[in-house]
Write a protein that holds these residues in place. Structure first.
Motif, PDB file in Angstrom:
ATOM      1  N   GLY A   1       0.819  -1.187   0.000  1.00 13.38           N
ATOM      2  CA  GLY A   1       0.000   0.000   0.000  1.00 13.38           C
ATOM      3  C   GLY A   1       0.857   1.243   0.000  1.00 13.38           C
ATOM      4  O   GLY A   1       2.045   1.209   0.204  1.00 13.38           O
ATOM      5  N   ASP A   2       0.213   2.333  -0.228  1.00 14.60           N
ATOM      6  CA  ASP A   2       0.865   3.632  -0.262  1.00 14.60           C
ATOM      7  C   ASP A   2       0.640   4.301   1.087  1.00 14.60           C
ATOM      8  O   ASP A   2      -0.499   4.420   1.528  1.00 14.60           O
ATOM      9  CB  ASP A   2       0.257   4.477  -1.388  1.00 14.60           C
ATOM     10  CG  ASP A   2       0.959   5.799  -1.596  1.00 14.60           C
ATOM     11  OD1 ASP A   2       1.232   6.484  -0.593  1.00 14.60           O
ATOM     12  OD2 ASP A   2       1.225   6.144  -2.747  1.00 14.60           O
TER      13      ASP A   2
ATOM     14  N   ALA B   1      -5.360  -6.717   4.131  1.00 13.81           N
ATOM     15  CA  ALA B   1      -4.274  -6.180   4.946  1.00 13.81           C
ATOM     16  C   ALA B   1      -3.551  -5.074   4.180  1.00 13.81           C
ATOM     17  O   ALA B   1      -3.477  -3.932   4.622  1.00 13.81           O
ATOM     18  CB  ALA B   1      -3.310  -7.297   5.325  1.00 13.81           C
ATOM     19  N   GLN B   2      -3.050  -5.407   3.029  1.00 16.57           N
ATOM     20  CA  GLN B   2      -2.367  -4.460   2.139  1.00 16.57           C
ATOM     21  C   GLN B   2      -3.384  -4.177   1.026  1.00 16.57           C
ATOM     22  O   GLN B   2      -3.321  -4.703  -0.058  1.00 16.57           O
ATOM     23  CB  GLN B   2      -1.097  -5.112   1.602  1.00 16.57           C
ATOM     24  CG  GLN B   2      -0.174  -4.214   0.861  1.00 16.57           C
ATOM     25  CD  GLN B   2       1.088  -4.977   0.434  1.00 16.57           C
ATOM     26  OE1 GLN B   2       1.354  -6.094   0.866  1.00 16.57           O
ATOM     27  NE2 GLN B   2       1.860  -4.361  -0.429  1.00 16.57           N
TER      28      GLN B   2
ATOM     29  N   ASN C   1      -4.401  -1.556  -0.835  1.00 13.70           N
ATOM     30  CA  ASN C   1      -4.333  -0.657  -1.985  1.00 13.70           C
ATOM     31  C   ASN C   1      -2.958  -0.668  -2.618  1.00 13.70           C
ATOM     32  O   ASN C   1      -1.974  -1.053  -1.995  1.00 13.70           O
ATOM     33  CB  ASN C   1      -4.735   0.769  -1.591  1.00 13.70           C
ATOM     34  CG  ASN C   1      -3.662   1.492  -0.808  1.00 13.70           C
ATOM     35  OD1 ASN C   1      -2.652   1.908  -1.368  1.00 13.70           O
ATOM     36  ND2 ASN C   1      -3.853   1.661   0.488  1.00 13.70           N
ATOM     37  N   ALA C   2      -2.939  -0.257  -3.873  1.00 10.54           N
ATOM     38  CA  ALA C   2      -1.688  -0.081  -4.606  1.00 10.54           C
ATOM     39  C   ALA C   2      -1.863   1.134  -5.511  1.00 10.54           C
ATOM     40  O   ALA C   2      -2.956   1.383  -6.021  1.00 10.54           O
ATOM     41  CB  ALA C   2      -1.364  -1.320  -5.433  1.00 10.54           C
TER      42      ALA C   2
ATOM     43  N   LYS D   1     -10.793  -6.463   7.577  1.00 13.11           N
ATOM     44  CA  LYS D   1      -9.672  -7.387   7.374  1.00 13.11           C
ATOM     45  C   LYS D   1     -10.036  -8.542   6.446  1.00 13.11           C
ATOM     46  O   LYS D   1      -9.184  -9.350   6.097  1.00 13.11           O
ATOM     47  CB  LYS D   1      -9.172  -7.923   8.710  1.00 13.11           C
ATOM     48  CG  LYS D   1      -8.533  -6.850   9.575  1.00 13.11           C
ATOM     49  CD  LYS D   1      -7.985  -7.420  10.852  1.00 13.11           C
ATOM     50  CE  LYS D   1      -7.364  -6.322  11.694  1.00 13.11           C
ATOM     51  NZ  LYS D   1      -6.813  -6.840  12.951  1.00 13.11           N
TER      52      LYS D   1
ATOM     53  N   ASN E   1      -3.837  -8.934  -0.138  1.00  9.24           N
ATOM     54  CA  ASN E   1      -2.678  -8.074  -0.363  1.00  9.24           C
ATOM     55  C   ASN E   1      -2.538  -7.723  -1.837  1.00  9.24           C
ATOM     56  O   ASN E   1      -2.799  -8.561  -2.698  1.00  9.24           O
ATOM     57  CB  ASN E   1      -1.391  -8.770   0.094  1.00  9.24           C
ATOM     58  CG  ASN E   1      -1.406  -9.102   1.565  1.00  9.24           C
ATOM     59  OD1 ASN E   1      -1.692  -8.258   2.402  1.00  9.24           O
ATOM     60  ND2 ASN E   1      -1.109 -10.341   1.896  1.00  9.24           N
TER      61      ASN E   1
ATOM     62  N   GLY F   1       0.103  -5.608  -4.771  1.00  7.02           N
ATOM     63  CA  GLY F   1       1.340  -4.949  -5.168  1.00  7.02           C
ATOM     64  C   GLY F   1       1.199  -4.581  -6.634  1.00  7.02           C
ATOM     65  O   GLY F   1       0.350  -5.134  -7.346  1.00  7.02           O
TER      66      GLY F   1
ATOM     67  N   PHE G   1       2.874 -10.085   2.922  1.00  2.38           N
ATOM     68  CA  PHE G   1       2.731  -8.807   2.246  1.00  2.38           C
ATOM     69  C   PHE G   1       3.446  -8.909   0.902  1.00  2.38           C
ATOM     70  O   PHE G   1       4.194  -9.840   0.664  1.00  2.38           O
ATOM     71  CB  PHE G   1       3.289  -7.638   3.074  1.00  2.38           C
ATOM     72  CG  PHE G   1       4.778  -7.684   3.252  1.00  2.38           C
ATOM     73  CD1 PHE G   1       5.612  -6.980   2.395  1.00  2.38           C
ATOM     74  CD2 PHE G   1       5.356  -8.411   4.279  1.00  2.38           C
ATOM     75  CE1 PHE G   1       6.990  -7.024   2.538  1.00  2.38           C
ATOM     76  CE2 PHE G   1       6.738  -8.458   4.434  1.00  2.38           C
ATOM     77  CZ  PHE G   1       7.545  -7.772   3.569  1.00  2.38           C
TER      78      PHE G   1
ATOM     79  N   GLN H   1       5.882  -6.828  -1.823  1.00  2.00           N
ATOM     80  CA  GLN H   1       6.765  -5.691  -2.037  1.00  2.00           C
ATOM     81  C   GLN H   1       7.244  -5.718  -3.475  1.00  2.00           C
ATOM     82  O   GLN H   1       7.748  -6.730  -3.949  1.00  2.00           O
ATOM     83  CB  GLN H   1       7.957  -5.766  -1.093  1.00  2.00           C
ATOM     84  CG  GLN H   1       8.879  -4.588  -1.214  1.00  2.00           C
ATOM     85  CD  GLN H   1       9.991  -4.632  -0.176  1.00  2.00           C
ATOM     86  OE1 GLN H   1      10.072  -5.522   0.634  1.00  2.00           O
ATOM     87  NE2 GLN H   1      10.850  -3.642  -0.225  1.00  2.00           N
TER      88      GLN H   1
END
Length: 142
Positions: free
Chosen positions: A1-2, A41-42, A44-45, A66, A94, A96, A138, A140
């Motif tokens: 996410g950002d 959890a993560q 947005n991108a 969640k 999640n 990316g 997550f 990356q």
């Protein structure tokens, strides 16, 4: 996410410090009659070069933030308008995103050992990478 983004638990808002709030629930009319909620959890991108925001959404009520989602909604950051929706092959938690001109959207669910790769602009599922050694916690992307 950002790190410049956040999500409220009520109303499904996604807020960026440089643009107005995206009101996911109001704009969408819901997902199949249920409230659309930001989830995962993560969740947005962002592709800054293309000015696009990608957000995981799911059907759910209060405190379901969640939960994984079966849809990723895309937004134009300059206009705050929803551009479309990408249906996931499985619920994801999640996200990316590669930063090139033809970005790949990478998604996973923390409960399964699979990673899903999509063409971020066309929404097409390109492949599933099964069996990473551990469950991804997550994503990356350099």
């Amino acid at each position: 996410g950002d790190p410049a983004f956040g999500a409220s638990l009520q109303g499904g808002d996604v807020v960026h410090r440089e643009v107005q709030a995206h009101h996911l629930v109001e704009e969408s009319g819901g997902l199949g009659g249920s409230e659309a909620q930001v989830g995962g959890a993560q969740f947005n991108a962002v592709h800054k070069g293309l000015g696009r925001l990608f957000v995981i959404v799911h059907k759910g009520g209060p405190y379901s933030h969640k939960d994984p989602g079966k849809d990723v909604w895309t937004y134009d950051l300059a206009t705050s308008k929803k551009l479309g929706s990408i249906s996931m092959v499985a619920p994801v938690t999640n996200l990316g995103l590669t930063k090139d001109a033809a970005p790949l959207l990478i998604a996973d669910d923390a409960l399964t050992a699979e990673v899903y790769v999509y063409d971020a602009l066309k929404g097409a599922h390109l492949r599933t990478i099964a069996g990473p050694p551990q469950w991804p916690g997550f994503i990356q992307v350099p």
